[in-house]
Motif scaffolding. Structure first.
Motif, PDB file in Angstrom:
ATOM      1  N   PRO A 268      39.568  31.177  32.462  1.00  0.00           N
ATOM      2  CA  PRO A 268      39.151  30.328  33.580  1.00  0.00           C
ATOM      3  C   PRO A 268      40.093  29.151  33.783  1.00  0.00           C
ATOM      4  N   GLU A 269      40.413  28.904  35.045  1.00  0.00           N
ATOM      5  CA  GLU A 269      41.220  27.720  35.388  1.00  0.00           C
ATOM      6  C   GLU A 269      40.250  26.577  35.685  1.00  0.00           C
ATOM      7  N   TYR A 270      39.246  26.881  36.464  1.00  0.00           N
ATOM      8  CA  TYR A 270      38.160  25.923  36.698  1.00  0.00           C
ATOM      9  C   TYR A 270      36.894  26.686  37.043  1.00  0.00           C
ATOM     10  N   ILE A 271      35.764  26.078  36.731  1.00  0.00           N
ATOM     11  CA  ILE A 271      34.457  26.555  37.207  1.00  0.00           C
ATOM     12  C   ILE A 271      33.751  25.285  37.662  1.00  0.00           C
ATOM     13  N   GLU A 272      33.428  25.169  38.932  1.00  0.00           N
ATOM     14  CA  GLU A 272      32.853  23.912  39.435  1.00  0.00           C
ATOM     15  C   GLU A 272      31.703  24.173  40.381  1.00  0.00           C
ATOM     16  N   GLU A 288      21.580  23.000  48.368  1.00  0.00           N
ATOM     17  CA  GLU A 288      22.527  24.094  48.121  1.00  0.00           C
ATOM     18  C   GLU A 288      23.794  23.564  47.480  1.00  0.00           C
ATOM     19  N   GLY A 289      24.521  24.461  46.829  1.00  0.00           N
ATOM     20  CA  GLY A 289      25.783  24.082  46.192  1.00  0.00           C
ATOM     21  C   GLY A 289      26.714  25.275  46.157  1.00  0.00           C
ATOM     22  N   LEU A 290      28.004  24.957  46.084  1.00  0.00           N
ATOM     23  CA  LEU A 290      29.016  26.016  46.012  1.00  0.00           C
ATOM     24  C   LEU A 290      29.480  26.123  44.566  1.00  0.00           C
ATOM     25  N   LEU A 291      29.246  27.279  43.977  1.00  0.00           N
ATOM     26  CA  LEU A 291      29.698  27.526  42.609  1.00  0.00           C
ATOM     27  C   LEU A 291      30.993  28.331  42.729  1.00  0.00           C
ATOM     28  N   ALA A 292      32.112  27.695  42.382  1.00  0.00           N
ATOM     29  CA  ALA A 292      33.403  28.332  42.634  1.00  0.00           C
ATOM     30  C   ALA A 292      34.243  28.343  41.374  1.00  0.00           C
ATOM     31  N   LEU A 293      35.104  29.350  41.279  1.00  0.00           N
ATOM     32  CA  LEU A 293      35.954  29.432  40.088  1.00  0.00           C
ATOM     33  C   LEU A 293      37.295  30.061  40.409  1.00  0.00           C
ATOM     34  N   ALA A 294      38.246  29.797  39.525  1.00  0.00           N
ATOM     35  CA  ALA A 294      39.521  30.514  39.539  1.00  0.00           C
ATOM     36  C   ALA A 294      39.768  30.978  38.114  1.00  0.00           C
ATOM     37  N   VAL A 295      40.279  32.192  38.019  1.00  0.00           N
ATOM     38  CA  VAL A 295      40.472  32.802  36.705  1.00  0.00           C
ATOM     39  C   VAL A 295      41.867  33.402  36.668  1.00  0.00           C
ATOM     40  N   ARG A 296      42.520  33.275  35.538  1.00  0.00           N
ATOM     41  CA  ARG A 296      43.810  33.960  35.379  1.00  0.00           C
ATOM     42  C   ARG A 296      43.595  35.235  34.574  1.00  0.00           C
ATOM     43  N   GLY A 298      46.217  37.935  33.135  1.00  0.00           N
ATOM     44  CA  GLY A 298      47.657  38.200  33.054  1.00  0.00           C
ATOM     45  C   GLY A 298      48.371  37.220  33.967  1.00  0.00           C
ATOM     46  N   ASN A 299      49.219  37.778  34.872  1.00  0.00           N
ATOM     47  CA  ASN A 299      49.972  36.903  35.791  1.00  0.00           C
ATOM     48  C   ASN A 299      49.239  36.674  37.103  1.00  0.00           C
ATOM     49  N   THR A 300      48.026  37.210  37.190  1.00  0.00           N
ATOM     50  CA  THR A 300      47.331  37.151  38.484  1.00  0.00           C
ATOM     51  C   THR A 300      46.249  36.086  38.465  1.00  0.00           C
ATOM     52  N   ARG A 301      46.196  35.365  39.570  1.00  0.00           N
ATOM     53  CA  ARG A 301      45.174  34.315  39.707  1.00  0.00           C
ATOM     54  C   ARG A 301      44.141  34.821  40.689  1.00  0.00           C
ATOM     55  N   LEU A 302      42.875  34.838  40.268  1.00  0.00           N
ATOM     56  CA  LEU A 302      41.792  35.358  41.121  1.00  0.00           C
ATOM     57  C   LEU A 302      40.779  34.254  41.368  1.00  0.00           C
ATOM     58  N   ILE A 303      40.249  34.202  42.605  1.00  0.00           N
ATOM     59  CA  ILE A 303      39.201  33.215  42.888  1.00  0.00           C
ATOM     60  C   ILE A 303      37.959  33.928  43.394  1.00  0.00           C
ATOM     61  N   ASP A 304      36.831  33.266  43.206  1.00  0.00           N
ATOM     62  CA  ASP A 304      35.567  33.823  43.702  1.00  0.00           C
ATOM     63  C   ASP A 304      34.554  32.674  43.773  1.00  0.00           C
ATOM     64  N   ASN A 305      33.456  32.916  44.412  1.00  0.00           N
ATOM     65  CA  ASN A 305      32.426  31.868  44.509  1.00  0.00           C
ATOM     66  C   ASN A 305      31.121  32.455  44.983  1.00  0.00           C
ATOM     67  N   CYS A 306      30.073  31.668  44.850  1.00  0.00           N
ATOM     68  CA  CYS A 306      28.800  32.023  45.491  1.00  0.00           C
ATOM     69  C   CYS A 306      28.113  30.727  45.901  1.00  0.00           C
ATOM     70  N   VAL A 307      27.298  30.829  46.927  1.00  0.00           N
ATOM     71  CA  VAL A 307      26.546  29.657  47.376  1.00  0.00           C
ATOM     72  C   VAL A 307      25.143  29.764  46.790  1.00  0.00           C
ATOM     73  N   LEU A 308      24.740  28.716  46.069  1.00  0.00           N
ATOM     74  CA  LEU A 308      23.382  28.670  45.517  1.00  0.00           C
ATOM     75  C   LEU A 308      22.537  27.887  46.507  1.00  0.00           C
ATOM     76  N   ARG A 309      21.501  28.529  47.006  1.00  0.00           N
ATOM     77  CA  ARG A 309      20.762  27.902  48.106  1.00  0.00           C
ATOM     78  C   ARG A 309      19.277  27.884  47.788  1.00  0.00           C
ATOM     79  N   ASP A 310      18.699  26.692  47.913  1.00  0.00           N
ATOM     80  CA  ASP A 310      17.276  26.564  47.623  1.00  0.00           C
ATOM     81  C   ASP A 310      16.553  26.068  48.870  1.00  0.00           C
ATOM     82  N   ARG A 311      16.701  26.782  49.907  1.00  0.00           N
ATOM     83  CA  ARG A 311      15.921  26.417  51.096  1.00  0.00           C
ATOM     84  C   ARG A 311      15.566  27.710  51.807  1.00  0.00           C
ATOM     85  N   LYS A 312      14.595  27.593  52.696  1.00  0.00           N
ATOM     86  CA  LYS A 312      14.169  28.791  53.405  1.00  0.00           C
ATOM     87  C   LYS A 312      15.289  29.262  54.329  1.00  0.00           C
TER      88      LYS A 312
END
Ligand code: AMP
Length: 387
Positions: A268-272, A288-296, A298-312
Motif C-alpha cells: 500500500p502507498e496510502y489508504i485514506e 458519507e466518505g471516500l475510502l481510497a487507496l493506491a497499491v504497488r 511490482g512496478n505497477t501502481r494501482l488505485i481503487d476506492n469505494c464510497v461509504l454512504r450512510d444515508r437513504k
C-alpha cells in the motif's frame, strides 16, 4: 442542412482529428448547421446540439466504454479524446511505456458510435517546453491521496482537461469514479473557473474478480491479476464493517490494511478516508466518505476506492408529461420510507416567483438571474423541514 444531411455529415464512421483546427472546424460546422425544431433530442439553452465529451489516455477498456455509452445515450454528438498527457507523469513514471494503440481504440470508438475521436500530438496540445500556462487546483484537494505521491500530477491533469474542455466546449463531460480524486478536483476547477460544462461522474467498472479496470492492468501478469483482486476484497471488507455500524476512519482503514497484508506483494502507498467532495481527511464518517487507496504491485501502481454512504438513497424518476411520474414516485417513497420530493412543484414555485417579480417573461437572461437567486424550502406534510 436537413436531418438526413446532418446525419450523413456526422457520419456513422468516427471522424479522427489530430489537429485543433480540424476539431474546431468540425464542431463549428456541426453546431452552426444544426437544423432547428426537427425533433432532435434535447437542445441546449442556445438551441445548439448537445455535445458529450469523454477525455481518455487511450488503451480503451470496458471502463472507458461505459463512459462513452453514457455519453452516447445523453447527447447528440459524442467526442472522445485520446491524449497521453506528459504533464501528468513524473520523470520516474511510466510515460514511455504507457500503452498506445490508436487503431484499435479507433475501431472500438467506431463500434461504440463515437462521432469524433480527437488524438492530438504533444506539440499540437502545446505542452512542449517552455512550460505552458498551468491550472492550479486548490492545494487542499491535491495534497493528499495520490497527490502526496505524484507531485505535479493533478496540475497536469487540470491543465490538459481545461484545455480540452475549452477546445470541445461540451455540454457534459464524463469521468470515471475510479479516479475519484480527479473527478472531485475537476468538479472544483470547473466551478472555480466557471467552465460551462456539467461534469458527470460514472461508476467504476470492474473485472469479474473485482479488480477495477485500468489501462495499467496490461502491465500485470496472470498471477498478479489474481493477487490484485485482493484490493477490491479489502475495500469490500471495510464496506461490510461500515454497514454493520463502524464509523471510525482508523478502524475502517485498518480493516483494509489487514486484508491487503494477506498478499504481501501488494504494497500500500496510502489508504485514506476523506470527504467525498473536499477530499479533507475524516476521523469519522457521518453521512458519507471516500475510502481510497493506491497499491504497488511490482512496478505497477494501482488505485481503487469505494464510497461509504450512510444515508437513504436518492431515486430520480423522469419521463414525459402525463406518464405517471408523480404517482410512481409517491408509491416508491412510501414503500421505501423515503421523502417524496415533488420537483414539479419547484418549477411551479419558480414560475410563481418570476411572475411576482414582474419581469418580462420573454427576457430569458432576467429570468435566469432571478432563478439563480431563488431559494426554495421544502417541508414535510407534518411541517418538519426536509433534511
Ligand atoms: P484514463 O484513460 O485512465 O485517463 O481514463 C479516462 C477516463 O476513464 C477517466 O475519467 C477514468 O476515471 C475513466 N476510467 C478508467 N478506468 C475506469 C473504470 N474501471 N471504470 C470507470 N471509469 C474508468
Amino acid at each position: 442542412m436537413n436531418r438526413c444531411a446532418l446525419e450523413a455529415f456526422l457520419g456513422g464512421l468516427v471522424r479522427l482529428f489530430t489537429t485543433v483546427a480540424g476539431l474546431r472546424c468540425f464542431l463549428n460546422l456541426s453546431r452552426g448547421q444544426q437544423p432547428q425544431g426537427d425533433g432532435l433530442p434535447e437542445p441546449t439553452m442556445t438551441g445548439l446540439l448537445t455535445v458529450g465529451f469523454v477525455p481518455t489516455m487511450g488503451a480503451l477498456h470496458a471502463g472507458h466504454l461505459s463512459l462513452i455509452q453514457r455519453a452516447r445515450r445523453e447527447n447528440k454528438l459524442v467526442v472522445v479524446s485520446i491524449f497521453v498527457n506528459p504533464l501528468q507523469f513524473a520523470p520516474t513514471e511510466d510515460l514511455d511505456r504507457y500503452p498506445r494503440m490508436l487503431e484499435r481504440d479507433r475501431a472500438l470508438c467506431e463500434s461504440a458510435g463515437v462521432d469524433v475521436l480527437f488524438a492530438p500530438t504533444v506539440a499540437e496540445m502545446g505542452v512542449i517546453p517552455p512550460t505552458p500556462t498551468r491550472v492550479q487546483p486548490p492545494k487542499s484537494m491535491i495534497s493528499g491521496l495520490c497527490g502526496a505521491f505524484r507531485p505535479g500530477h493533478f496540475e497536469g491533469v487540470a491543465t490538459i482537461v481545461t484545455k480540452l474542455l475549452n477546445l470541445v466546449q461540451p455540454d457534459r463531460a464524463y469521468f470515471g469514479q475510479k479516479d475519484a480524486q480527479q473527478v472531485a478536483m475537476i468538479q472544483q476547477v470547473v466551478r472555480d473557473l466557471n467552465v460551462p460544462v456539467e461534469i458527470v461522474p460514472c461508476p467504476i467498472v470492474r473485472e469479474s474478480t473485482g479488480l477495477a479496470m485500468s489501462s495499467r492492468n496490461q502491465y500485470l501478469s496472470a498471477e498478479e491479476k489474481i493477487q490484485a483482486a485482493t484490493i477490491y476484497q479489502s475495500l469490500s471488507k471495510a464496506e461490510q464493517l461500515f454497514r454493520s455500524g463502524e464509523r471510525l476512519s482508523d478502524t475502517l482503514v485498518q480493516a483494509v490494511k489487514f486484508e491487503l497484508a494477506k498478499v504481501p506483494v501488494l504494497q500500500p502507498e496510502y489508504i485514506e478516508l476523506v470527504d467525498t467532495k473536499t477530499l479533507e481527511p475524516l476521523e469519522t464518517v457521518t453521512d458519507e466518505g471516500l475510502l481510497a487507496l493506491a497499491v504497488r504491485l511490482g512496478n505497477t501502481r494501482l488505485i481503487d476506492n469505494c464510497v461509504l454512504r450512510d444515508r437513504k438513497p436518492i431515486i430520480a424518476i423522469d419521463g414525459p408529461a402525463g406518464a405517471g411520474k408523480s404517482t410512481v414516485a409517491r408509491r416508491v417513497a412510501t414503500e421505501l420510507e423515503l421523502f417524496y420530493l415533488d420537483t414539479g412543484a419547484m418549477y411551479r414555485a419558480l414560475t410563481w416567483f418570476v411572475l411576482q417579480s414582474g419581469v418580462d417573461l420573454n427576457d430569458e437572461p432576467s429570468v435566469a438571474e432571478l432563478a439563480s437567486q431563488c431559494e426554495i424550502d421544502f417541508q414535510t406534510n407534518t411541517g418538519a423541514p426536509l433534511v
